[in-house]
Design a protein around this motif. Structure first.
Motif, mmCIF file in Angstrom:
data_model
loop_
_atom_site.group_PDB
_atom_site.id
_atom_site.type_symbol
_atom_site.label_atom_id
_atom_site.label_comp_id
_atom_site.label_asym_id
_atom_site.label_seq_id
_atom_site.Cartn_x
_atom_site.Cartn_y
_atom_site.Cartn_z
ATOM 1 N N GLU A 37 16.666 26.695 56.438
ATOM 2 C CA GLU A 37 17.388 26.924 55.029
ATOM 3 C C GLU A 37 18.719 25.821 54.963
ATOM 4 O O GLU A 37 19.212 25.424 55.797
ATOM 5 N N ASP A 63 19.382 37.106 52.955
ATOM 6 C CA ASP A 63 20.225 36.228 51.982
ATOM 7 C C ASP A 63 20.176 37.243 50.748
ATOM 8 O O ASP A 63 19.572 38.129 50.478
ATOM 9 N N HIS A 76 27.456 31.199 57.596
ATOM 10 C CA HIS A 76 26.312 31.859 57.055
ATOM 11 C C HIS A 76 24.976 31.983 57.885
ATOM 12 O O HIS A 76 24.618 33.242 58.062
ATOM 13 N N TYR A 135 20.671 35.832 47.534
ATOM 14 C CA TYR A 135 20.437 35.257 46.455
ATOM 15 C C TYR A 135 19.076 35.438 46.062
ATOM 16 O O TYR A 135 18.068 36.098 46.841
ATOM 17 N N HIS A 146 22.686 35.407 59.612
ATOM 18 C CA HIS A 146 21.255 35.643 59.755
ATOM 19 C C HIS A 146 21.089 36.050 61.516
ATOM 20 O O HIS A 146 20.478 36.814 61.725
HETATM 21 ZN ZN LIG Z 1 20.519 32.167 54.254
#
Ligand SMILES: [Zn+2]
Length: 443
Positions: free
Chosen positions: A50, A257, A246, A259, A250
């Motif tokens: 990512e 996520d 961030h 988004y 995870h």
């Molecule tokens: Zn992410």
């Protein structure tokens, strides 16, 4: 974190997340059908990573080859071999078996720049651990710096794609022709990570002012490694630390996520294993119903906001924005915080003792317990039991004797239990996951 209580469950869940990302890229929607990337080195293997296209910018997923390009990989560091790399404990709050071990290494720092690496690592830690719930739970981490010495200063692809530098970990921007994607050689990361007493998560700080980074998720650690995630970030860009914050969402919290991608349409799965994604729009039945209506640290009121886990409709997230949605936000929402706290306790135990639980203790022998130095949101409470019956008057004591608890007969069991009473946890199952116990038998 060897032998953790629910690590297996969590990583199975994480496989789903990674496969989901892989499936998106191939157009397939059958979770579990795509190969799990990043389970070991070898020709043709790939990692799902990512990245973020700029400070506060749009997150993306892509696959990258496990092998770095030949032009970068052929360089060998002229510094000490990984086996001789220096290790510095930044903080050691407990045994590696009872702590979350975070390893930080640098790339593109020469022998003369190792002090710079240490300063940059410290600055990154200061920023990440200013965010809740990292701030309150820093005491559940051991943190190790490993000195990876590079022949040249800076990393490949900085400032432009054609630049090649000889560095210890072969870090390079413009990975897969994506400027902000900062890849590296994970087998070299493993060689250096092995120098630390344990490694659950690795941060790699590239000596660069260029914005970029990447998050590598490993449902099972790569060959020879024990870590489950590697986050890369640049040293001198003031926003890069948010990539690490961030990515730990995870790898520690098993958070999805929040988004979505334009054009992805309706959520194709019947459910999500992540705490922060729900397929149920009705407020009272969302996974986070215990938090509904609360004002959130991210600025919105907790509800069911449509869009998340890459899809636009039929899937819901708890807040309008958060650190799991965009790096323009520097906070986890309440739901994310709770999941992170659960994750911390999956790796770490707040209760330790120097009196081995396998040995028998005399009735008059002191039993001392130690609590991890957590702060802020957290609240640790010690309770004592004899043969399963709580001894209320001993609550909060960190040193007892069996006799003082009334346990004087051979074979009686003395148990200390710690539970985190934090208001940041509302789910009884998560509360239970914060708890751990030690038991001794009377000689
Ligand atoms: Zn992410």
């Amino acid at each position: 974190m060897p032998g953790t209580r629910s690590a297996r469950t969590r990583w199975i869940a994480s496989v789903g997340a990674v496969v989901t990302a892989a499936a998106l890229l191939t157009g397939a929607h059958t979770a579990g059908a795509a190969p799990v990337p990043g389970t070991g080195p070898g020709a043709g293997e790939a990692h799902v990573v990512e990245y973020f296209d700029g400070p506060g910018g749009t997150p993306r997923h892509t696959t990258v080859p496990a092998e770095v390009p030949a032009s970068i990989a052929r360089h060998r560091t002229s510094g000490p071999a990984p086996g001789g790399a220096a290790v510095t404990p930044v903080q050691r709050t407990g045994p590696v078996s009872g702590r979350l071990d975070l390893v930080i290494m640098g790339d593109g720092y020469t022998a003369a720049q190792q002090a710079d690496f240490h300063a940059d690592a410290q600055a990154t830690l200061d920023h990440v651990f200013a965010i809740e719930p990292y701030a309150s739970y820093r005491g559940l981490f051991n943190i190790w710096l490993v000195d990876a010495v590079s022949a040249e200063s800076g990393v490949s692809g900085d400032p432009t794609a054609g630049v090649v530098r000889n560095t210890a970990l072969s870090s390079y921007f413009f990975c897969e022709e994506t400027e902000r994607l900062l890849c590296l050689d994970t087998s070299k990361v493993t060689a250096y990570a092995d120098r630390a007493p344990a490694s659950d998560i690795v941060f790699v700080i590239a000596n660069s002012a260029k914005y970029g980074g990447a998050g590598y998720s490993f449902p099972t650690p790569p060959d020879g490694a024990t870590y489950h995630g590697v986050a890369t970030m640049s040293s001198d860009n003031p926003q890069s630390y948010l990539i690490g914050a961030h990515e730990l969402g995870h790898s520690i919290g098993n958070l999805a996520d929040e988004y979505q991608y334009a054009g992805f349409g309706a959520y194709p799965y019947p459910s999500s294993e992540s705490a922060n994604i729900s397929v149920t729009p009705e407020l009272g039945t969302s996974k986070w119903y215990r938090w509904l209506g609360e004002q959130d640290p991210t600025g919105s009121v907790i509800g069911t906001y449509e869009g998340g886990d890459y899809y636009e409709t039929g899937v819901y997230r708890p807040t309008s924005t958060s650190l799991m949605r965009t790096l323009a936000s520097t906070d986890f929402n309440h739901v994310g915080r709770e999941a992170m706290i659960k994750g911390f306790y999956t790796y770490a135990d707040a209760l330790t003792s120097t009196v081995p639980t396998g040995t028998r203790v005399r009735p008059g022998q002191p039993i001392g317990v130690r609590l991890a130095p957590v702060t802020g949101l957290s609240g640790l409470k010690v309770t004592w039991y004899v043969d399963g019956k709580q001894i209320a008057r001993a609550t909060g004591d960190t040193s007892v004797t069996p006799a003082r608890l009334g346990a004087t007969r051979s074979g009686q069991r003395v148990t200390a239990t710690v539970t985190d009473t934090t208001a940041a946890v509302r789910d009884p199952a998560v509360r239970a996951a914060t708890s751990n116990s030690l038991t001794w038998r009377v000689r």
